[in-house]
Scaffold this motif. Structure first.
Motif, PDB file in Angstrom:
ATOM      1  N   LEU A   1       0.645  -1.146   0.033  1.00  0.00           N
ATOM      2  CA  LEU A   1       0.239  -0.101  -0.069  1.00  0.00           C
ATOM      3  C   LEU A   1       0.818   1.352   0.084  1.00  0.00           C
ATOM      4  CD1 LEU A   1      -2.839  -1.151   2.409  1.00  0.00           C
ATOM      5  CD2 LEU A   1      -2.861  -0.508  -0.143  1.00  0.00           C
ATOM      6  N   ASP A   2       1.820   1.242   0.879  1.00  0.00           N
ATOM      7  CA  ASP A   2       2.876   2.469   0.739  1.00  0.00           C
ATOM      8  C   ASP A   2       3.316   2.718  -0.474  1.00  0.00           C
ATOM      9  OD1 ASP A   2       2.359   2.748   3.420  1.00  0.00           O
ATOM     10  OD2 ASP A   2       4.362   1.818   4.137  1.00  0.00           O
ATOM     11  N   ILE A   3       3.716   1.560  -1.437  1.00  0.00           N
ATOM     12  CA  ILE A   3       4.223   1.797  -2.822  1.00  0.00           C
ATOM     13  C   ILE A   3       3.139   2.172  -3.632  1.00  0.00           C
ATOM     14  CG2 ILE A   3       5.230   0.632  -4.740  1.00  0.00           C
ATOM     15  CD1 ILE A   3       6.656  -1.231  -2.721  1.00  0.00           C
ATOM     16  N   LEU A   4       1.950   2.055  -3.528  1.00  0.00           N
ATOM     17  CA  LEU A   4       0.746   2.342  -4.301  1.00  0.00           C
ATOM     18  C   LEU A   4       0.644   3.770  -4.002  1.00  0.00           C
ATOM     19  CD1 LEU A   4      -1.744  -0.581  -4.153  1.00  0.00           C
ATOM     20  CD2 LEU A   4      -0.400  -0.007  -6.025  1.00  0.00           C
ATOM     21  N   TYR A   5       0.668   4.310  -2.741  1.00  0.00           N
ATOM     22  CA  TYR A   5       0.442   5.757  -2.516  1.00  0.00           C
ATOM     23  C   TYR A   5       1.740   6.589  -2.916  1.00  0.00           C
ATOM     24  CZ  TYR A   5      -3.285   4.564   0.440  1.00  0.00           C
ATOM     25  OH  TYR A   5      -4.602   4.128   1.011  1.00  0.00           O
ATOM     26  N   LEU A   6       2.992   5.945  -3.121  1.00  0.00           N
ATOM     27  CA  LEU A   6       4.010   6.617  -3.597  1.00  0.00           C
ATOM     28  C   LEU A   6       3.780   6.715  -4.909  1.00  0.00           C
ATOM     29  CD1 LEU A   6       6.755   7.698  -2.899  1.00  0.00           C
ATOM     30  CD2 LEU A   6       7.597   5.449  -3.033  1.00  0.00           C
TER      31      LEU A   6
ATOM     32  N   VAL B   1      11.854   3.536  -5.296  1.00  0.00           N
ATOM     33  CA  VAL B   1      11.105   2.924  -4.210  1.00  0.00           C
ATOM     34  C   VAL B   1      11.969   2.572  -3.093  1.00  0.00           C
ATOM     35  CG1 VAL B   1       9.519   1.009  -3.382  1.00  0.00           C
ATOM     36  CG2 VAL B   1       9.262   2.020  -5.466  1.00  0.00           C
ATOM     37  N   ALA B   2      13.022   1.854  -3.308  1.00  0.00           N
ATOM     38  CA  ALA B   2      14.203   1.583  -2.402  1.00  0.00           C
ATOM     39  C   ALA B   2      14.558   2.531  -1.753  1.00  0.00           C
ATOM     40  CB  ALA B   2      15.392   0.605  -3.037  1.00  0.00           C
ATOM     41  N   LEU B   3      15.040   3.552  -2.112  1.00  0.00           N
ATOM     42  CA  LEU B   3      15.430   4.826  -1.686  1.00  0.00           C
ATOM     43  C   LEU B   3      14.528   5.535  -0.646  1.00  0.00           C
ATOM     44  CD1 LEU B   3      17.771   6.334  -4.668  1.00  0.00           C
ATOM     45  CD2 LEU B   3      18.604   5.170  -2.494  1.00  0.00           C
ATOM     46  N   GLN B   4      13.262   5.873  -1.455  1.00  0.00           N
ATOM     47  CA  GLN B   4      12.349   6.520  -0.616  1.00  0.00           C
ATOM     48  C   GLN B   4      11.591   5.885   0.590  1.00  0.00           C
ATOM     49  OE1 GLN B   4       9.552   8.368  -3.416  1.00  0.00           O
ATOM     50  NE2 GLN B   4      11.222   9.585  -4.519  1.00  0.00           N
ATOM     51  N   THR B   5      11.643   4.480   0.574  1.00  0.00           N
ATOM     52  CA  THR B   5      10.909   3.663   1.567  1.00  0.00           C
ATOM     53  C   THR B   5      11.909   3.016   2.666  1.00  0.00           C
ATOM     54  OG1 THR B   5      10.855   1.744  -0.023  1.00  0.00           O
ATOM     55  CG2 THR B   5       8.776   3.169   0.252  1.00  0.00           C
ATOM     56  N   ASN B   6      13.396   3.199   2.238  1.00  0.00           N
ATOM     57  CA  ASN B   6      14.576   2.711   3.051  1.00  0.00           C
ATOM     58  C   ASN B   6      14.329   1.212   3.034  1.00  0.00           C
ATOM     59  OD1 ASN B   6      16.709   3.133   4.392  1.00  0.00           O
ATOM     60  ND2 ASN B   6      15.919   3.019   6.218  1.00  0.00           N
ATOM     61  N   THR B   7      13.953   0.696   1.767  1.00  0.00           N
ATOM     62  CA  THR B   7      13.925  -1.109   1.777  1.00  0.00           C
ATOM     63  C   THR B   7      14.812  -1.438   0.879  1.00  0.00           C
ATOM     64  OG1 THR B   7      11.324  -0.592   1.887  1.00  0.00           O
ATOM     65  CG2 THR B   7      12.191  -2.667   1.124  1.00  0.00           C
ATOM     66  N   PRO B   8      15.630  -2.776   1.335  1.00  0.00           N
ATOM     67  CA  PRO B   8      16.363  -3.287   0.533  1.00  0.00           C
ATOM     68  C   PRO B   8      15.857  -3.498  -0.959  1.00  0.00           C
ATOM     69  CG  PRO B   8      16.478  -4.537   2.549  1.00  0.00           C
ATOM     70  CD  PRO B   8      14.969  -3.401   2.498  1.00  0.00           C
ATOM     71  N   ILE B   9      16.673  -3.334  -1.940  1.00  0.00           N
ATOM     72  CA  ILE B   9      16.435  -3.440  -3.259  1.00  0.00           C
ATOM     73  C   ILE B   9      15.577  -4.785  -3.899  1.00  0.00           C
ATOM     74  CG2 ILE B   9      18.537  -4.078  -4.344  1.00  0.00           C
ATOM     75  CD1 ILE B   9      16.203  -1.672  -6.029  1.00  0.00           C
ATOM     76  N   ASP B  10      16.209  -5.881  -3.181  1.00  0.00           N
ATOM     77  CA  ASP B  10      15.624  -7.171  -3.437  1.00  0.00           C
ATOM     78  C   ASP B  10      14.158  -7.236  -2.914  1.00  0.00           C
ATOM     79  OD1 ASP B  10      16.765  -7.186  -0.846  1.00  0.00           O
ATOM     80  OD2 ASP B  10      16.907  -9.431  -0.929  1.00  0.00           O
ATOM     81  N   GLU B  11      13.956  -6.844  -1.696  1.00  0.00           N
ATOM     82  CA  GLU B  11      12.590  -6.882  -1.266  1.00  0.00           C
ATOM     83  C   GLU B  11      11.677  -5.934  -2.036  1.00  0.00           C
ATOM     84  OE1 GLU B  11      10.282  -5.746   3.223  1.00  0.00           O
ATOM     85  OE2 GLU B  11      12.484  -5.990   2.940  1.00  0.00           O
ATOM     86  N   THR B  12      12.279  -4.816  -2.403  1.00  0.00           N
ATOM     87  CA  THR B  12      11.470  -3.690  -3.217  1.00  0.00           C
ATOM     88  C   THR B  12      11.019  -4.187  -4.335  1.00  0.00           C
ATOM     89  OG1 THR B  12      12.691  -1.936  -2.287  1.00  0.00           O
ATOM     90  CG2 THR B  12      11.603  -1.476  -4.409  1.00  0.00           C
ATOM     91  N   LYS B  13      11.851  -5.305  -5.033  1.00  0.00           N
ATOM     92  CA  LYS B  13      11.741  -5.698  -6.464  1.00  0.00           C
ATOM     93  C   LYS B  13      10.462  -6.696  -6.271  1.00  0.00           C
ATOM     94  CE  LYS B  13      13.005  -6.802 -10.890  1.00  0.00           C
ATOM     95  NZ  LYS B  13      11.504  -7.438 -11.140  1.00  0.00           N
ATOM     96  N   GLU B  14      10.718  -7.740  -5.149  1.00  0.00           N
ATOM     97  CA  GLU B  14       9.655  -8.648  -4.628  1.00  0.00           C
ATOM     98  C   GLU B  14       8.308  -7.964  -4.589  1.00  0.00           C
ATOM     99  OE1 GLU B  14       8.596 -11.857  -1.346  1.00  0.00           O
ATOM    100  OE2 GLU B  14      10.550 -10.861  -1.200  1.00  0.00           O
ATOM    101  N   LEU B  15       8.302  -6.897  -3.853  1.00  0.00           N
ATOM    102  CA  LEU B  15       6.897  -6.121  -3.666  1.00  0.00           C
ATOM    103  C   LEU B  15       6.364  -5.651  -4.669  1.00  0.00           C
ATOM    104  CD1 LEU B  15       8.149  -4.186  -0.323  1.00  0.00           C
ATOM    105  CD2 LEU B  15       6.198  -5.479  -0.563  1.00  0.00           C
ATOM    106  N   LEU B  16       7.341  -4.924  -5.936  1.00  0.00           N
ATOM    107  CA  LEU B  16       6.757  -4.514  -7.112  1.00  0.00           C
ATOM    108  C   LEU B  16       6.297  -5.638  -7.922  1.00  0.00           C
ATOM    109  CD1 LEU B  16       9.412  -1.669  -7.719  1.00  0.00           C
ATOM    110  CD2 LEU B  16       7.119  -1.297  -7.392  1.00  0.00           C
TER     111      LEU B  16
END
Length: 143
Positions: free
Chosen positions: A73-78, A91-106
């Motif tokens: 949901l945070d990514i959708l709002y972003l 997304v990784a930079l703006q949410t302070n999330t590791p890139i591999d987790e960011t890719k999984e979320l996207l």
């Protein structure tokens, strides 16, 4: 998988293994003694401990799923704030999330039909909101 998660799983496995070994040894000793009431008590306690362990694991999985959905949901709002387009790095930079987790979320948002993966003219991966109707349906689906 983070260190805390690995540590939790390893310690749970070790504790469970030791507990099982001790329980079997104790039960074998009790069977030899013929004390039926004590045998039933030990088996009941083992069942309660096993149920408590199952509930702990189930609760942990539920929390993990809820956290994953919150991050989606945070990514959708972003994405809405960025005119419907996001890159994994952004997304990784703006949410302070590791890139591999960011890719999984996207990717999960793409699989669910909320976003579409595209390649920009410069060769960058860009996730684009499909449309507001899909977004509304997805947000209702995950509650």
């Amino acid at each position: 998988m983070g260190f805390k998660n690995k540590f939790f799983k390893v310690t749970s496995a070790i504790t469970g293994g030791i507990s099982s070994f001790v329980s079997v040894a104790m039960l074998a000793e009790l069977i030899g003694s013929g004390d039926i009431e004590l045998i039933i008590g030990v088996l009941s306690a083992g069942g309660i401990a096993m149920a408590a362990g199952y509930n702990t694991i189930h609760f942990h999985k539920k929390q993990k799923k809820e956290l994953f959905q919150k991050k989606q949901l945070d990514i959708l709002y972003l994405a809405v704030q960025n005119h419907g387009q996001l890159t994994p790095t952004q997304v990784a930079l703006q949410t302070n999330t590791p890139i591999d987790e960011t890719k999984e979320l996207l990717d999960s948002l793409s699989d669910a039909g909320a976003m579409e993966l595209q390649v920009s003219n410069r060769g960058n991966l860009v996730y684009t909101l499909i449309d507001e109707v899909h977004l509304q349906n997805y947000m209702e689906k995950i509650g």
